[in-house]
Design a protein around this motif. Structure first.
Motif, short mmCIF file in Angstrom:
data_model
loop_
_atom_site.label_atom_id
_atom_site.label_comp_id
_atom_site.label_asym_id
_atom_site.label_seq_id
_atom_site.Cartn_x
_atom_site.Cartn_y
_atom_site.Cartn_z
N VAL A 67 -4.39 -2.53 7.42
CA VAL A 67 -4.93 -3.67 6.67
C VAL A 67 -4.38 -3.63 5.25
O VAL A 67 -4.39 -2.60 4.59
CB VAL A 67 -6.47 -3.63 6.63
CG1 VAL A 67 -6.99 -4.75 5.73
CG2 VAL A 67 -7.05 -3.77 8.02
N ARG A 68 -3.88 -4.77 4.81
CA ARG A 68 -3.45 -4.92 3.42
C ARG A 68 -4.19 -6.12 2.83
O ARG A 68 -4.35 -7.15 3.50
CB ARG A 68 -1.94 -5.15 3.31
CG ARG A 68 -1.09 -4.02 3.89
CD ARG A 68 -1.20 -2.75 3.05
NE ARG A 68 -0.35 -1.70 3.57
CZ ARG A 68 -0.70 -0.83 4.51
NH1 ARG A 68 -1.92 -0.90 5.06
NH2 ARG A 68 0.13 0.11 4.93
N ILE A 69 -4.63 -6.00 1.60
CA ILE A 69 -5.27 -7.14 0.93
C ILE A 69 -4.57 -7.38 -0.40
O ILE A 69 -4.33 -6.44 -1.16
CB ILE A 69 -6.79 -6.95 0.75
CG1 ILE A 69 -7.41 -8.20 0.11
CG2 ILE A 69 -7.12 -5.68 -0.02
CD1 ILE A 69 -8.92 -8.28 0.24
N SER A 84 -2.78 -8.98 7.07
CA SER A 84 -2.54 -9.17 5.65
C SER A 84 -3.50 -10.23 5.14
O SER A 84 -3.40 -11.41 5.51
CB SER A 84 -1.09 -9.62 5.40
OG SER A 84 -0.90 -9.99 4.04
N VAL A 85 -4.46 -9.80 4.34
CA VAL A 85 -5.46 -10.71 3.78
C VAL A 85 -5.00 -11.10 2.38
O VAL A 85 -4.69 -10.24 1.55
CB VAL A 85 -6.84 -10.04 3.71
CG1 VAL A 85 -7.87 -11.00 3.10
CG2 VAL A 85 -7.28 -9.56 5.09
N ILE A 86 -4.93 -12.41 2.13
CA ILE A 86 -4.52 -12.90 0.81
C ILE A 86 -5.70 -13.67 0.21
O ILE A 86 -6.10 -14.71 0.73
CB ILE A 86 -3.29 -13.81 0.90
CG1 ILE A 86 -2.16 -13.10 1.66
CG2 ILE A 86 -2.81 -14.22 -0.49
CD1 ILE A 86 -0.94 -13.98 1.92
N GLU A 88 6.97 -10.13 -3.88
CA GLU A 88 7.58 -9.03 -3.12
C GLU A 88 6.53 -8.18 -2.43
O GLU A 88 6.69 -7.81 -1.26
CB GLU A 88 8.43 -8.17 -4.05
CG GLU A 88 9.70 -8.85 -4.55
CD GLU A 88 10.50 -7.96 -5.50
OE1 GLU A 88 10.10 -6.79 -5.67
OE2 GLU A 88 11.50 -8.44 -6.06
N ARG A 89 5.43 -7.90 -3.13
CA ARG A 89 4.36 -7.08 -2.54
C ARG A 89 3.68 -7.81 -1.38
O ARG A 89 3.46 -7.22 -0.32
CB ARG A 89 3.32 -6.70 -3.60
CG ARG A 89 3.80 -5.72 -4.64
CD ARG A 89 2.61 -5.09 -5.37
NE ARG A 89 1.73 -6.09 -5.98
CZ ARG A 89 1.89 -6.59 -7.19
NH1 ARG A 89 2.93 -6.22 -7.92
NH2 ARG A 89 1.04 -7.47 -7.68
N VAL A 90 3.34 -9.08 -1.60
CA VAL A 90 2.63 -9.83 -0.56
C VAL A 90 3.53 -10.01 0.66
O VAL A 90 3.08 -9.85 1.80
CB VAL A 90 2.16 -11.20 -1.10
CG1 VAL A 90 1.51 -12.01 0.02
CG2 VAL A 90 1.18 -11.02 -2.25
N ALA A 91 4.80 -10.33 0.43
CA ALA A 91 5.72 -10.51 1.55
C ALA A 91 5.90 -9.20 2.32
O ALA A 91 5.90 -9.19 3.56
CB ALA A 91 7.07 -11.02 1.05
N THR A 139 -9.49 -1.28 1.03
CA THR A 139 -8.48 -0.35 0.50
C THR A 139 -8.98 1.09 0.51
O THR A 139 -8.26 2.00 0.08
CB THR A 139 -8.07 -0.74 -0.93
OG1 THR A 139 -9.23 -0.81 -1.77
CG2 THR A 139 -7.33 -2.07 -0.95
N GLU A 140 -10.18 1.32 0.99
CA GLU A 140 -10.69 2.68 1.12
C GLU A 140 -9.80 3.49 2.07
O GLU A 140 -9.25 2.96 3.04
CB GLU A 140 -12.12 2.67 1.65
CG GLU A 140 -13.16 2.17 0.68
CD GLU A 140 -14.54 2.14 1.30
OE1 GLU A 140 -15.52 2.08 0.54
OE2 GLU A 140 -14.65 2.17 2.56
#
Length: 367
Positions: free
Chosen positions: A304-306, A270-272, A207-210, A295-296
């Motif tokens: 940006v999300r990782i 979105s970086v996975i 759910e978070r990654v999607a 995430t700073e």
């Protein structure tokens, strides 16, 4: 015909794990006595797989798995037909090299061209197909053929069946003398493990990654062990099922180059990171540093999300198929979010009408 995403959801829930326990849906009856003899004599030290798209993707899993278990059989995967630039002549011309030309449909032109370029090596060629033009050429020339005989295949999206393809190849390689074990017991155990492993923690991760990947460029990174075997197929799921832009790269290479693109605060990324607990200490520390950097609280990180996807404990197969299960559920959620209709671009750009939805619907109507 049901919609792409409805079929995908049904497959994930009912067939993904079950495919690991269906290793017998193939035929070796069309393998020549001469090639059987070469297998029996242990003449092959190496396999060169060639094919396009999902027809070849299971060979990347085999390559990774064989490397992990220390198999004496060397595996190369060539996703094109001009072999001169893809592998050295010491590999291509060695009598100990077996060529497996894979095309599920048998109608893709690239495997046909690969086959035509191997005319002088036909005594060490094995075609892997369900039929089509490739099988017809092989039959005419008396070349060995292993046939996929899946009882309930999805014609449009063969990538649904990768778990079953792997089970079949393990059984096939055992019968041909390339493996000591047919893997029936291990894969049955794995099927049960996967069901138990997909718990609430992994559902929440999906759910978070999607959510973080909505309307974003999806960038997947991992160590070399997973870059080919896992990320190549993961990219296909995001591209073909979600129909979202997704890319993959080696973890360390990404940190030395592509990471610069994350400096633009207006573009969403979105970086996975697929993190293996068996990665070396340097890689783990470097990954944690990347998470910190992205995430700073600073303007450049606004879009940006990782996400860190931990592959968990267990052997190669448990890590692989658990990670793929997370990818599939994430791709399904993204597909539902976008609800993009297929233009049949894969079939049309590849020049293979066998996969085209109109061809399939026409055949179903006449059945």
């Amino acid at each position: 015909m049901k919609s792409r995403l409805d079929r995908y959801e049904e497959f994930i829930e009912k067939e993904y794990r079950a495919g690991l326990t269906k290793p017998d849906e193939y035929s070796l009856e069309a393998i020549t006595p001469k090639l059987r003899s070469r297998f029996a004599n242990g003449e092959f030290k190496r396999i060169v797989f060639t094919g396009m798209g999902c027809s070849a993707i299971v060979s990347d899993i085999v390559r990774g798995y064989f490397a992990e278990i220390g198999s004496p059989i060397e595996v190369h995967v060539l996703n094109d037909y001009d072999f001169r630039f893809l592998a050295p002549s010491s590999v291509l011309d060695d009598e100990g090299t077996l060529y497996i030309i894979s095309s599920y449909s048998g109608h893709s032109q690239e495997p046909v061209l690969a086959y035509q370029g191997l005319k002088s090596k036909q005594d060490r060629v094995l075609l892997l197909t369900s039929g089509g033009k490739l099988a017809g050429l092989g039959q005419a020339d008396g070349v060995s053929i292993a046939y996929w005989r899946l009882r309930e295949p999805d014609r449009e999206y063969p990538l649904f069946h990768v778990s079953q393809y792997f089970a079949i190849l393990m059984d096939m390689f055992h019968k041909l003398g390339l493996l000591d074990d047919n893997h029936h017991t291990r894969l049955a155990e794995l099927s049960a493990e996967l069901e138990a492993d997909y718990d609430n923690t992994r559902r929440e991760l999906v759910e978070r990654v999607a959510h973080d990947s909505q309307d974003a460029n999806v960038i997947m990174i991992a160590s070399p062990k997973w870059h080919e075997s896992l990320l190549k197929l993961a990219k296909m799921h995001f591209n073909e099922m979600s129909m979202v832009p997704a890319a993959r790269n080696y973890f360390h290479e990404f940190c030395h180059s592509e990471v610069a693109t994350l400096s633009d605060p207006d573009r969403k990324h979105s970086v996975i990171w697929f993190a293996d607990p068996d990665d070396d200490d340097y890689t783990i520390a470097k990954g944690e540093n990347l998470v910190r950097l992205l995430t700073e609280e600073r303007p450049e990180n606004l879009n940006v999300r990782i996400s860190r996807v931990d592959l968990g404990e267990g052997d190669f197969l448990r890590k692989y198929f658990n990670a793929l299960n997370i990818v599939q559920h994430t791709a399904l959620a993204l597909g539902r979010y976008h609800e993009t209709n297929s233009r049949d671009l894969i079939s049309e750009s590849a020049g293979n009408p066998w996969y085209h939805s109109t061809t399939i619907e026409s055949e179903l109507a006449g059945a």
